[in-house]
Design a protein around this motif. Structure first.
Motif, PDB file in Angstrom:
ATOM      1  N   HIS A  12       0.963  -1.255   0.099  1.00  0.00           N
ATOM      2  CA  HIS A  12       0.051  -0.034  -0.051  1.00  0.00           C
ATOM      3  C   HIS A  12       0.987   1.154  -0.124  1.00  0.00           C
ATOM      4  O   HIS A  12       0.376   2.432  -0.776  1.00  0.00           O
ATOM      5  CB  HIS A  12      -0.820   0.016   1.180  1.00  0.00           C
ATOM      6  N   ALA A  13       1.856   1.136   0.808  1.00  0.00           N
ATOM      7  CA  ALA A  13       2.971   2.490   0.703  1.00  0.00           C
ATOM      8  C   ALA A  13       3.503   2.672  -0.638  1.00  0.00           C
ATOM      9  O   ALA A  13       3.653   3.658  -1.103  1.00  0.00           O
ATOM     10  CB  ALA A  13       4.141   2.245   1.855  1.00  0.00           C
ATOM     11  N   PHE A  14       3.972   1.447  -1.280  1.00  0.00           N
ATOM     12  CA  PHE A  14       4.797   1.551  -2.529  1.00  0.00           C
ATOM     13  C   PHE A  14       3.483   2.239  -3.615  1.00  0.00           C
ATOM     14  O   PHE A  14       3.957   2.908  -4.441  1.00  0.00           O
ATOM     15  CB  PHE A  14       5.123   0.205  -3.066  1.00  0.00           C
ATOM     16  N   ALA A  15       2.206   1.550  -3.545  1.00  0.00           N
ATOM     17  CA  ALA A  15       1.272   2.259  -4.438  1.00  0.00           C
ATOM     18  C   ALA A  15       0.883   3.642  -4.309  1.00  0.00           C
ATOM     19  O   ALA A  15       0.712   4.270  -5.290  1.00  0.00           O
ATOM     20  CB  ALA A  15      -0.103   1.440  -4.039  1.00  0.00           C
ATOM     21  N   ALA A  16       1.073   3.884  -2.956  1.00  0.00           N
ATOM     22  CA  ALA A  16       0.842   5.500  -2.688  1.00  0.00           C
ATOM     23  C   ALA A  16       1.997   6.233  -3.283  1.00  0.00           C
ATOM     24  O   ALA A  16       1.767   7.340  -4.019  1.00  0.00           O
ATOM     25  CB  ALA A  16       0.749   5.706  -1.183  1.00  0.00           C
ATOM     26  N   GLU A  17       3.270   5.886  -3.318  1.00  0.00           N
ATOM     27  CA  GLU A  17       4.378   6.489  -3.810  1.00  0.00           C
ATOM     28  C   GLU A  17       4.131   6.511  -5.320  1.00  0.00           C
ATOM     29  O   GLU A  17       4.614   7.579  -5.750  1.00  0.00           O
ATOM     30  CB  GLU A  17       5.544   5.820  -3.305  1.00  0.00           C
ATOM     31  N   GLN A  18       3.726   5.363  -5.906  1.00  0.00           N
ATOM     32  CA  GLN A  18       3.831   5.353  -7.294  1.00  0.00           C
ATOM     33  C   GLN A  18       2.467   5.834  -7.891  1.00  0.00           C
ATOM     34  O   GLN A  18       2.196   5.622  -9.109  1.00  0.00           O
ATOM     35  CB  GLN A  18       4.011   3.712  -7.763  1.00  0.00           C
ATOM     36  N   ASN A  19       1.537   6.300  -7.028  1.00  0.00           N
ATOM     37  CA  ASN A  19       0.370   6.781  -7.725  1.00  0.00           C
ATOM     38  C   ASN A  19      -0.629   5.833  -8.250  1.00  0.00           C
ATOM     39  O   ASN A  19      -1.375   6.023  -9.206  1.00  0.00           O
ATOM     40  CB  ASN A  19       0.174   8.085  -8.458  1.00  0.00           C
ATOM     41  N   ILE A  20      -0.618   4.588  -7.611  1.00  0.00           N
ATOM     42  CA  ILE A  20      -1.265   3.470  -8.321  1.00  0.00           C
ATOM     43  C   ILE A  20      -2.740   3.470  -7.469  1.00  0.00           C
ATOM     44  O   ILE A  20      -2.596   3.343  -6.297  1.00  0.00           O
ATOM     45  CB  ILE A  20      -0.633   2.020  -8.067  1.00  0.00           C
ATOM     46  N   THR A  21      -3.914   3.480  -8.335  1.00  0.00           N
ATOM     47  CA  THR A  21      -5.033   3.380  -7.508  1.00  0.00           C
ATOM     48  C   THR A  21      -5.496   2.052  -7.531  1.00  0.00           C
ATOM     49  O   THR A  21      -5.448   1.111  -8.659  1.00  0.00           O
ATOM     50  CB  THR A  21      -5.888   4.417  -8.375  1.00  0.00           C
ATOM     51  N   TYR A  22      -6.329   1.719  -6.536  1.00  0.00           N
ATOM     52  CA  TYR A  22      -6.973   0.275  -6.508  1.00  0.00           C
ATOM     53  C   TYR A  22      -8.016   0.271  -5.540  1.00  0.00           C
ATOM     54  O   TYR A  22      -8.083   1.133  -4.712  1.00  0.00           O
ATOM     55  CB  TYR A  22      -5.840  -0.820  -6.140  1.00  0.00           C
ATOM     56  N   ARG A  23      -8.980  -0.395  -5.677  1.00  0.00           N
ATOM     57  CA  ARG A  23     -10.213  -0.597  -4.693  1.00  0.00           C
ATOM     58  C   ARG A  23     -10.133  -1.831  -3.719  1.00  0.00           C
ATOM     59  O   ARG A  23     -10.453  -1.480  -2.533  1.00  0.00           O
ATOM     60  CB  ARG A  23     -11.353  -0.901  -5.424  1.00  0.00           C
ATOM     61  N   ASN A  24      -9.067  -2.712  -3.838  1.00  0.00           N
ATOM     62  CA  ASN A  24      -8.950  -3.721  -2.755  1.00  0.00           C
ATOM     63  C   ASN A  24      -7.530  -4.330  -3.256  1.00  0.00           C
ATOM     64  O   ASN A  24      -6.814  -4.161  -4.160  1.00  0.00           O
ATOM     65  CB  ASN A  24      -9.988  -4.668  -2.880  1.00  0.00           C
ATOM     66  N   ASN A  25      -7.296  -5.267  -2.251  1.00  0.00           N
ATOM     67  CA  ASN A  25      -6.061  -5.856  -2.396  1.00  0.00           C
ATOM     68  C   ASN A  25      -5.957  -7.112  -3.890  1.00  0.00           C
ATOM     69  O   ASN A  25      -5.113  -7.213  -4.314  1.00  0.00           O
ATOM     70  CB  ASN A  25      -5.538  -6.781  -1.260  1.00  0.00           C
ATOM     71  N   GLU A  26      -7.183  -7.424  -4.031  1.00  0.00           N
ATOM     72  CA  GLU A  26      -7.182  -8.235  -5.445  1.00  0.00           C
ATOM     73  C   GLU A  26      -6.564  -7.302  -6.661  1.00  0.00           C
ATOM     74  O   GLU A  26      -6.196  -8.045  -7.473  1.00  0.00           O
ATOM     75  CB  GLU A  26      -8.517  -8.945  -5.498  1.00  0.00           C
ATOM     76  N   GLU A  27      -7.182  -6.278  -6.463  1.00  0.00           N
ATOM     77  CA  GLU A  27      -6.990  -5.146  -7.830  1.00  0.00           C
ATOM     78  C   GLU A  27      -5.601  -4.906  -7.659  1.00  0.00           C
ATOM     79  O   GLU A  27      -4.768  -4.829  -8.722  1.00  0.00           O
ATOM     80  CB  GLU A  27      -8.086  -4.094  -7.716  1.00  0.00           C
ATOM     81  N   LEU A  28      -5.036  -4.513  -6.543  1.00  0.00           N
ATOM     82  CA  LEU A  28      -3.789  -4.246  -6.345  1.00  0.00           C
ATOM     83  C   LEU A  28      -2.656  -5.248  -6.856  1.00  0.00           C
ATOM     84  O   LEU A  28      -1.572  -4.887  -7.590  1.00  0.00           O
ATOM     85  CB  LEU A  28      -3.463  -3.853  -4.787  1.00  0.00           C
ATOM     86  N   VAL A  29      -2.927  -6.408  -6.506  1.00  0.00           N
ATOM     87  CA  VAL A  29      -1.725  -7.516  -6.974  1.00  0.00           C
ATOM     88  C   VAL A  29      -1.765  -7.802  -8.224  1.00  0.00           C
ATOM     89  O   VAL A  29      -0.929  -8.463  -8.841  1.00  0.00           O
ATOM     90  CB  VAL A  29      -2.142  -8.862  -5.891  1.00  0.00           C
ATOM     91  N   LYS A  30      -3.005  -7.591  -8.943  1.00  0.00           N
ATOM     92  CA  LYS A  30      -2.923  -7.647 -10.409  1.00  0.00           C
ATOM     93  C   LYS A  30      -2.334  -6.614 -11.180  1.00  0.00           C
ATOM     94  O   LYS A  30      -2.197  -6.563 -12.346  1.00  0.00           O
ATOM     95  CB  LYS A  30      -4.415  -7.679 -10.901  1.00  0.00           C
ATOM     96  N   ASN A  31      -1.879  -5.539 -10.643  1.00  0.00           N
ATOM     97  CA  ASN A  31      -1.354  -4.390 -11.318  1.00  0.00           C
ATOM     98  C   ASN A  31       0.005  -4.742 -11.643  1.00  0.00           C
ATOM     99  O   ASN A  31       0.842  -5.298 -11.009  1.00  0.00           O
ATOM    100  CB  ASN A  31      -1.025  -3.180 -10.130  1.00  0.00           C
ATOM    101  N   PRO A  32       0.207  -4.295 -12.792  1.00  0.00           N
ATOM    102  CA  PRO A  32       1.660  -4.983 -13.479  1.00  0.00           C
ATOM    103  C   PRO A  32       2.741  -4.100 -12.723  1.00  0.00           C
ATOM    104  O   PRO A  32       3.855  -5.001 -12.638  1.00  0.00           O
ATOM    105  CB  PRO A  32       1.666  -4.224 -14.902  1.00  0.00           C
ATOM    106  N   ALA A  33       2.679  -2.937 -12.141  1.00  0.00           N
ATOM    107  CA  ALA A  33       3.878  -2.320 -11.346  1.00  0.00           C
ATOM    108  C   ALA A  33       4.203  -3.379 -10.093  1.00  0.00           C
ATOM    109  O   ALA A  33       5.330  -3.550  -9.668  1.00  0.00           O
ATOM    110  CB  ALA A  33       3.491  -0.916 -11.021  1.00  0.00           C
TER     111      ALA A  33
END
Length: 96
Positions: A12-33
């Motif tokens: 979640h911290a990495f996603a915030a730094e990289q401006n990655i938006t997501y609704r839940n953890n499932e969506e987050l882990v599917k992100n290519p970054a």
């Protein structure tokens, strides 16, 4: 192969730094970054391992393993039979 249950606080911290938006953890882990980040970690770890120990393929699961959801024992040991049953589809996918 390996199943990876990531540290979601760190992701979640990495996603915030990289401006990655997501609704839940499932969506987050599917992100290519996120996949790229974890692939770099696996490559780094593989350098320290013998050829037969290296991780060639992996899948990221969308929940942390805890004693509450049954994947870990109260002493934090992996309950392999539970993990194997719950993620059989991912394991099969890695070896197909």
């Amino acid at each position: 192969g390996a199943l990876i249950s990531p540290n979601f606080e760190a992701l979640h911290a990495f996603a915030a730094e990289q401006n990655i938006t997501y609704r839940n953890n499932e969506e987050l882990v599917k992100n290519p970054a996120i996949y790229t980040l974890l692939k770099k970690e696996v490559i780094s770890l593989n350098k320290k391992l013998a050829q037969y120990e290296r991780i060639n393929t992996f899948r990221i699961v969308c929940e942390e393993w805890t004693p509450a959801n049954g994947e870990l024992s109260p002493t934090l040991k992996k309950r392999r039979h539970v993990i194997k049953a719950k993620y059989a589809h991912l394991i099969k996918e890695m070896y197909s």
